[in-house]
Design a protein around this motif. Sequence first.
Motif, PDB file in Angstrom:
ATOM      1  N   ALA A 321       3.348  -1.908   5.890  1.00 47.74           N
ATOM      2  CA  ALA A 321       2.405  -2.588   5.010  1.00 47.74           C
ATOM      3  C   ALA A 321       2.287  -4.047   5.428  1.00 47.74           C
ATOM      4  O   ALA A 321       3.282  -4.680   5.795  1.00 47.74           O
ATOM      5  N   SER A 322       1.058  -4.586   5.365  1.00 50.89           N
ATOM      6  CA  SER A 322       0.803  -5.934   5.874  1.00 50.89           C
ATOM      7  C   SER A 322       0.061  -6.789   4.860  1.00 50.89           C
ATOM      8  O   SER A 322      -0.575  -6.281   3.933  1.00 50.89           O
ATOM      9  N   THR A 323       0.117  -8.098   5.096  1.00 54.84           N
ATOM     10  CA  THR A 323      -0.524  -9.035   4.188  1.00 54.84           C
ATOM     11  C   THR A 323      -2.042  -9.021   4.296  1.00 54.84           C
ATOM     12  O   THR A 323      -2.726  -9.605   3.449  1.00 54.84           O
ATOM     13  N   ASP A 324      -2.596  -8.367   5.338  1.00 52.73           N
ATOM     14  CA  ASP A 324      -4.058  -8.309   5.487  1.00 52.73           C
ATOM     15  C   ASP A 324      -4.662  -7.119   4.748  1.00 52.73           C
ATOM     16  O   ASP A 324      -5.773  -6.691   5.036  1.00 52.73           O
ATOM     17  N   ARG A 325      -3.916  -6.561   3.790  1.00 50.09           N
ATOM     18  CA  ARG A 325      -4.364  -5.461   2.925  1.00 50.09           C
ATOM     19  C   ARG A 325      -4.480  -4.137   3.675  1.00 50.09           C
ATOM     20  O   ARG A 325      -5.289  -3.285   3.306  1.00 50.09           O
ATOM     21  N   GLY A 342      -3.760   4.586  13.367  1.00 47.75           N
ATOM     22  CA  GLY A 342      -4.579   4.678  12.168  1.00 47.75           C
ATOM     23  C   GLY A 342      -4.262   3.532  11.230  1.00 47.75           C
ATOM     24  O   GLY A 342      -3.222   2.876  11.352  1.00 47.75           O
ATOM     25  N   THR A 343      -5.161   3.279  10.283  1.00 50.84           N
ATOM     26  CA  THR A 343      -4.987   2.194   9.325  1.00 50.84           C
ATOM     27  C   THR A 343      -5.458   2.650   7.953  1.00 50.84           C
ATOM     28  O   THR A 343      -6.521   3.254   7.820  1.00 50.84           O
ATOM     29  N   LEU A 344      -4.658   2.375   6.948  1.00 52.08           N
ATOM     30  CA  LEU A 344      -5.016   2.665   5.566  1.00 52.08           C
ATOM     31  C   LEU A 344      -5.477   1.364   4.930  1.00 52.08           C
ATOM     32  O   LEU A 344      -4.705   0.409   4.790  1.00 52.08           O
ATOM     33  N   MET A 345      -6.751   1.318   4.527  1.00 52.41           N
ATOM     34  CA  MET A 345      -7.331   0.103   3.972  1.00 52.41           C
ATOM     35  C   MET A 345      -7.117   0.056   2.457  1.00 52.41           C
ATOM     36  O   MET A 345      -7.270   1.071   1.773  1.00 52.41           O
ATOM     37  N   HIS A 346      -6.773  -1.137   1.954  1.00 53.63           N
ATOM     38  CA  HIS A 346      -6.528  -1.323   0.529  1.00 53.63           C
ATOM     39  C   HIS A 346      -7.339  -2.503  -0.004  1.00 53.63           C
ATOM     40  O   HIS A 346      -7.552  -3.484   0.721  1.00 53.63           O
ATOM     41  N   PRO A 347      -7.761  -2.437  -1.266  1.00 58.71           N
ATOM     42  CA  PRO A 347      -8.504  -3.555  -1.855  1.00 58.71           C
ATOM     43  C   PRO A 347      -7.616  -4.729  -2.242  1.00 58.71           C
ATOM     44  O   PRO A 347      -8.107  -5.813  -2.523  1.00 58.71           O
ATOM     45  N   ALA A 348      -6.301  -4.515  -2.284  1.00 57.52           N
ATOM     46  CA  ALA A 348      -5.350  -5.579  -2.603  1.00 57.52           C
ATOM     47  C   ALA A 348      -4.147  -5.442  -1.677  1.00 57.52           C
ATOM     48  O   ALA A 348      -3.976  -4.424  -1.000  1.00 57.52           O
ATOM     49  N   MET A 349      -3.323  -6.479  -1.630  1.00 61.08           N
ATOM     50  CA  MET A 349      -2.198  -6.470  -0.708  1.00 61.08           C
ATOM     51  C   MET A 349      -1.220  -5.340  -1.030  1.00 61.08           C
ATOM     52  O   MET A 349      -0.717  -5.239  -2.140  1.00 61.08           O
ATOM     53  N   PRO A 350      -0.936  -4.460  -0.054  1.00 63.37           N
ATOM     54  CA  PRO A 350       0.065  -3.406  -0.264  1.00 63.37           C
ATOM     55  C   PRO A 350       1.467  -3.979  -0.088  1.00 63.37           C
ATOM     56  O   PRO A 350       1.881  -4.341   1.007  1.00 63.37           O
ATOM     57  N   SER A 368       0.621  -1.726  -4.714  1.00 56.85           N
ATOM     58  CA  SER A 368      -0.140  -2.914  -4.349  1.00 56.85           C
ATOM     59  C   SER A 368      -0.087  -3.987  -5.424  1.00 56.85           C
ATOM     60  O   SER A 368       0.306  -3.739  -6.556  1.00 56.85           O
ATOM     61  N   TYR A 369      -0.545  -5.169  -5.038  1.00 56.36           N
ATOM     62  CA  TYR A 369      -0.551  -6.304  -5.948  1.00 56.36           C
ATOM     63  C   TYR A 369      -1.588  -6.161  -7.061  1.00 56.36           C
ATOM     64  O   TYR A 369      -1.563  -6.932  -8.016  1.00 56.36           O
ATOM     65  N   ASP A 370      -2.501  -5.213  -6.944  1.00 59.55           N
ATOM     66  CA  ASP A 370      -3.480  -5.005  -8.017  1.00 59.55           C
ATOM     67  C   ASP A 370      -2.951  -4.085  -9.113  1.00 59.55           C
ATOM     68  O   ASP A 370      -3.689  -3.714 -10.028  1.00 59.55           O
ATOM     69  N   GLY A 371      -1.667  -3.703  -9.032  1.00 60.64           N
ATOM     70  CA  GLY A 371      -1.068  -2.852 -10.049  1.00 60.64           C
ATOM     71  C   GLY A 371      -1.393  -1.389  -9.916  1.00 60.64           C
ATOM     72  O   GLY A 371      -1.092  -0.593 -10.809  1.00 60.64           O
ATOM     73  N   GLU A 392      -1.966  -3.402 -15.718  1.00 62.59           N
ATOM     74  CA  GLU A 392      -3.171  -4.219 -15.626  1.00 62.59           C
ATOM     75  C   GLU A 392      -2.757  -5.677 -15.429  1.00 62.59           C
ATOM     76  O   GLU A 392      -2.045  -6.252 -16.252  1.00 62.59           O
ATOM     77  N   GLY A 393      -3.188  -6.263 -14.297  1.00 64.07           N
ATOM     78  CA  GLY A 393      -2.926  -7.671 -14.048  1.00 64.07           C
ATOM     79  C   GLY A 393      -1.503  -7.995 -13.654  1.00 64.07           C
ATOM     80  O   GLY A 393      -1.103  -9.170 -13.692  1.00 64.07           O
ATOM     81  N   MET A 394      -0.716  -6.991 -13.264  1.00 60.82           N
ATOM     82  CA  MET A 394       0.667  -7.222 -12.844  1.00 60.82           C
ATOM     83  C   MET A 394       0.934  -6.483 -11.531  1.00 60.82           C
ATOM     84  O   MET A 394       0.443  -5.379 -11.315  1.00 60.82           O
ATOM     85  N   LYS A 395       1.732  -7.109 -10.668  1.00 61.18           N
ATOM     86  CA  LYS A 395       1.948  -6.597  -9.322  1.00 61.18           C
ATOM     87  C   LYS A 395       3.013  -5.510  -9.280  1.00 61.18           C
ATOM     88  O   LYS A 395       4.003  -5.554 -10.014  1.00 61.18           O
ATOM     89  N   ILE A 396       2.795  -4.533  -8.402  1.00 62.38           N
ATOM     90  CA  ILE A 396       3.842  -3.570  -8.046  1.00 62.38           C
ATOM     91  C   ILE A 396       4.661  -4.176  -6.914  1.00 62.38           C
ATOM     92  O   ILE A 396       4.111  -4.656  -5.919  1.00 62.38           O
ATOM     93  N   LEU A 397       5.980  -4.152  -7.052  1.00 63.07           N
ATOM     94  CA  LEU A 397       6.857  -4.758  -6.059  1.00 63.07           C
ATOM     95  C   LEU A 397       7.692  -3.746  -5.288  1.00 63.07           C
ATOM     96  O   LEU A 397       8.172  -4.047  -4.199  1.00 63.07           O
TER      97      LEU A 397
END
Length: 431
Positions: A321-325, A342-350, A368-371, A392-397
């Motif tokens: 997982a990378s900081t470029d989502r 391959g690359t898995l694209m995410h709308p928020a940082m994984p 992801s950081y989008d919860g 909602e509004g809280m990050k998964i760590l």
Amino acid sequence: MGTHAVVFTTKTGYVLPSQKFMIPVEWRRYQLSQLINKALSLTDPIPFDFLIHGEILRTSLAEWTAEKGIGEEETLEVEYFESVLPPQRLSSLPHDDWVSSVSCSIPEHFLTASYDGHVRLFDHSQNCIRDVPAHLAPITSVALVSGPDANDHSCVIASASHDLTARLTKISLADDTTRPSQPLATLHLHTSLLTSIAADSTGSTLLTASWDGNIGVWDSVIPIEDDVVPESGDRKKRRKIDDNDRPKNKVPATVLKSHTARVSKAIFALSSRQHAYSCGFDSTVRHWDVEVGVCTNTITVPERPMLDLSLTNDENTLLAASTDRTVSIFDLRGSDSCSTVGTLMHPAMPSCLVCPRTSTAPQVMVGSYDGVARLWDLRSVRSAVASFRVWEGMKILDVDWAGDTLCVGGEGGVDIWRISQGERISATAQT
């Protein structure tokens, strides 16, 4: 629209007689799943997914064959397998501070580590049965080292912290114990905060990763005396300690040096403690020969600082997982593993990811950081198989996955989810 000849195969217990079907090309997964259920005369429908040429079908047959340039005269071999059912939230484990690390490795228990410096153990009834003040600063990672022991019903766990140390702690699972926990050893090496700690499958060797760019290799033996860091060129010295209740100080057996920036994660290969993998903010994944203490291969993905690593159960695929989502997929079987396959694209940082330990399915769960947690099947990387909002509004760590149980930790505490696959569902459920 026309039809296309299809032969169905499966590795499940739901086997169709060998025959050729003429399938309308406008059909998608839903219609194919209905066909399999009707052909098998199943009373309770089972949802199926379909694999063609190693890729999960996400479009109609017409769209798929057009994209692949396959003519109508070619008979398609289509493998079907049980779909992943929608995840179900089972419970939550309240915490007063952010939860940075979770583990499902202790049967019928959940292990958590928090920014308040405490390690906690919960039973499956959501009761906190152990609360251990392991560190004086936020804990970043926790792992099971060994246990449960059949004699005294105890486990040894490892934790890593912002306080520049890692710690080994013995925790009792027994109800009638007079000593719920015991600090065993403190691991000293790093000059910056620790990001992860991991144990090999035997529990005999540990890896610590740190922002100082180094990876520590440790044995899990508890010394009788303190280890004293030797002077340059001197042999290891030891000092007698009278207080047997105090945790013993340990120094590493080896230090792995190759990263040029912060190390985010270091893990062992699943089948051998001689091999390990790491990733870091230098945009690299590195393969280590732990026994020799050298980096044997470096995979560089420019401008992609990496946060977390996971291996599939067959050890053929490594994910980062990378900081470029993005989540990068690396095939470890080839001699040329210098780029992503391959690359898995995410709308928020994984921020974290885990592959199922008890399944051979090529899947990965990403938090992801989008919860939102997203389940991916590596045979089809266009979109996630399932996704669900944890908070909602809280990050998964952090996430951990054992059997059909998923444990999610983050700014919202801990949530427990059920990830089901291959189970019968009611006739009213959507296939």
